[in-house]
Enzyme design. Structure first.
Site, mmCIF file in Angstrom:
data_model
loop_
_atom_site.group_PDB
_atom_site.id
_atom_site.type_symbol
_atom_site.label_atom_id
_atom_site.label_comp_id
_atom_site.label_asym_id
_atom_site.label_seq_id
_atom_site.Cartn_x
_atom_site.Cartn_y
_atom_site.Cartn_z
ATOM 1 N N ARG A 78 -13.395 -13.730 32.890
ATOM 2 C CA ARG A 78 -14.367 -14.223 31.912
ATOM 3 C C ARG A 78 -15.315 -13.097 31.512
ATOM 4 O O ARG A 78 -15.923 -12.456 32.355
ATOM 5 C CB ARG A 78 -15.173 -15.373 32.510
ATOM 6 C CG ARG A 78 -16.279 -15.885 31.593
ATOM 7 C CD ARG A 78 -17.244 -16.749 32.368
ATOM 8 N NE ARG A 78 -18.346 -17.218 31.537
ATOM 9 C CZ ARG A 78 -19.506 -17.660 32.001
ATOM 10 N NH1 ARG A 78 -19.721 -17.680 33.307
ATOM 11 N NH2 ARG A 78 -20.452 -18.064 31.177
ATOM 12 N N ASP A 135 -16.486 -15.668 26.062
ATOM 13 C CA ASP A 135 -17.277 -16.880 25.839
ATOM 14 C C ASP A 135 -17.692 -17.039 24.383
ATOM 15 O O ASP A 135 -17.869 -18.157 23.898
ATOM 16 C CB ASP A 135 -18.532 -16.851 26.712
ATOM 17 C CG ASP A 135 -18.393 -17.703 27.960
ATOM 18 O OD1 ASP A 135 -17.786 -18.778 27.865
ATOM 19 O OD2 ASP A 135 -18.882 -17.304 29.018
ATOM 20 N N LEU A 195 -24.937 -27.529 31.207
ATOM 21 C CA LEU A 195 -26.231 -27.414 31.885
ATOM 22 C C LEU A 195 -26.035 -26.879 33.294
ATOM 23 O O LEU A 195 -25.487 -27.555 34.170
ATOM 24 C CB LEU A 195 -26.920 -28.787 31.943
ATOM 25 C CG LEU A 195 -27.104 -29.496 30.595
ATOM 26 C CD1 LEU A 195 -27.633 -30.906 30.804
ATOM 27 C CD2 LEU A 195 -28.049 -28.699 29.699
ATOM 28 N N GLY A 198 -27.429 -21.211 33.618
ATOM 29 C CA GLY A 198 -27.446 -20.949 32.187
ATOM 30 C C GLY A 198 -27.180 -22.273 31.498
ATOM 31 O O GLY A 198 -26.425 -23.102 32.005
#
Length: 407
Positions: A78, A135, A195, A198
């Site tokens: 990621r 992302d 939630l 971050g």
């Protein structure tokens, strides 16, 4: 959700199999390692992102050695920020790494650990193809009105100032998952709230992102663990004029704001909530402000969609704090958001993926497990199979994983 639907979901996941994918999800201080193949690794492994490369390499190698004899086709990592260049998953090359380093200032909490992870994996498993999932890529569908700031044109044209959005790997999975939960093709207008430490929200129209709360960097939007979210930029100018250095400003915004800054207790919502329950007024304010901002942004995102059909909670807080979900939803009654208390509190149903609104609610409300790993694994398969980008290797039966990737 019926057992039949659950079985169908499992079968759909299984059809994503074939390759055995190793997945790395780096945080600011820890690295989560997992396996995605015919079945998901039930116990992802977490290691410290140590500053000493030798220590980090040893930790990754130990995990790889624990998989001795198992096949591995590729590694997926990621990456939080892909900028304008990386709107699709890519194979990791030296050129790609050099480009990512140039963007590290846009997300210092996340980019440096990701680059550290990537370098360590290339050292410890040099023969294994590594694919990067971004992302920001999911938000490439943002219309110009959403991604453009009202700033001088040279900021945009020369400096690349624009909204990118984050948590896209999580939202990508949500868009896919909702297709099986709300047949035949998922809800039309969805607001999803990711939630955790971050936090952000996204407006999904027919599964595509058309608005999101984070901006050019992961600092904007909702109140987070140590980041402030929405903040008047004039505050920063005033502090700079008073002598606060850019380095101090950056440190305070990334490490000393958010829940920690308001409560003075912790960046962990669970600790803040417990402190609030004992009468700590600062902690109570942190809970109130975080939930208020979340609800406020659901309203704003609903405007982007022209209404609301579905609300999704995901991430550590979104999945596990029934009280936070209620605080948010209680402010959204005017939008048709209702909660079923038994479903919201969990009752006897311990499933993460579940509907928590009444059957007759105008807006369906769901709790869904955050599955960035699913999106990363899908990206790796697409790249290595040639369905996303050309690639000469990674096909066939896969590589046997050596007992010691480095001699």
């Amino acid at each position: 959700m019926s057992e039949e639907k659950d079985q169908g979901f499992s079968e759909r996941l299984a059809r994503q199999g074939g390759m055995m994918i190793l997945i790395a999800n780096p945080g600011s201080s820890t690295l989560k390692l997992s396996v995605h193949g015919e079945s998901r690794d039930p116990s992802p492994h977490t290691i410290e992102l140590h500053d000493d490369p030798a220590v980090l390499d040893r930790s990754i190698r130990d995990w790889l050695d624990s998989r001795e004899g198992h096949r591995a086709d590729g590694f997926g990592i990621r990456i939080v920020h892909g900028g304008d260049r990386f709107v699709d998953p890519v194979l990791a090359t030296q050129t790609v790494m050099d480009d990512l380093r140039k963007m590290s200032d846009l997300a210092p909490l996340h980019m440096e650990p990701a680059l550290k992870t990537l370098e360590a994996i290339r050292r410890t498993a040099p023969g294994l193809p590594v694919v990067l999932s971004f992302d920001t890529a999911f938000h490439r569908t943002l219309p110009e009105r959403a991604r453009r700031y009202a700033v001088p044109p040279e900021w945009v044209e020369k400096e690349g100032v624009r909204k990118f959005g984050f948590h896209g790997l999580s939202y990508d999975y949500i868009a896919w998952r909702l297709q099986s939960l709300v047949p035949p093709a998922g809800p039309r207008r969805t607001v999803a709230l990711h939630l955790g430490n971050g936090a952000s929200g996204a407006a999904l129209l027919n599964g595509q992102s058309i608005e999101t709360t984070m901006g050019m960097t992961p600092l904007d939007g909702l109140v987070m663990g140590t980041r402030p979210g929405n903040l008047d930029p004039g505050v920063l100018l005033a502090l700079l004029r008073k002598g606060l250095s850019p380095e101090k400003l950056e440190s305070d915004l990334n490490h000393r704001s958010g829940l920690l800054g308001i409560s003075g207790v912790s960046s962990d919502y669970r600790d803040v909530e417990r402190s609030a329950e004992t009468g700590n007024r600062r902690a109570a304010l942190a809970v109130e402000l975080a939930s208020y901002r979340a609800a406020q942004n659901v309203g704003s995102l609903s405007v982007s969609l022209g209404g609301l059909d579905c609300l999704v909670f995901t991430g550590g807080i979104g999945e596990h704090s029934a009280s936070f979900r209620r605080l948010v939803c209680d402010r959204l009654d005017f939008l048709g958001v209702r909660l079923d208390s038994d479903r919201n509190d969990g009752g006897s149903d311990e499933k993460i993926d579940r509907r928590i609104s009444p059957d007759d609610s105008p807006v369906t409300v769901w709790v869904l497990e955050a599955r960035e790993d699913w999106t990363i694994a899908r990206d790796v398969r697409r790249v290595l199979s040639g369905k996303n980008l050309p690639f000469s290797g990674g096909k066939g039966e896969g590589k046997a994983f050596p007992a010691s990737p480095i001699e």
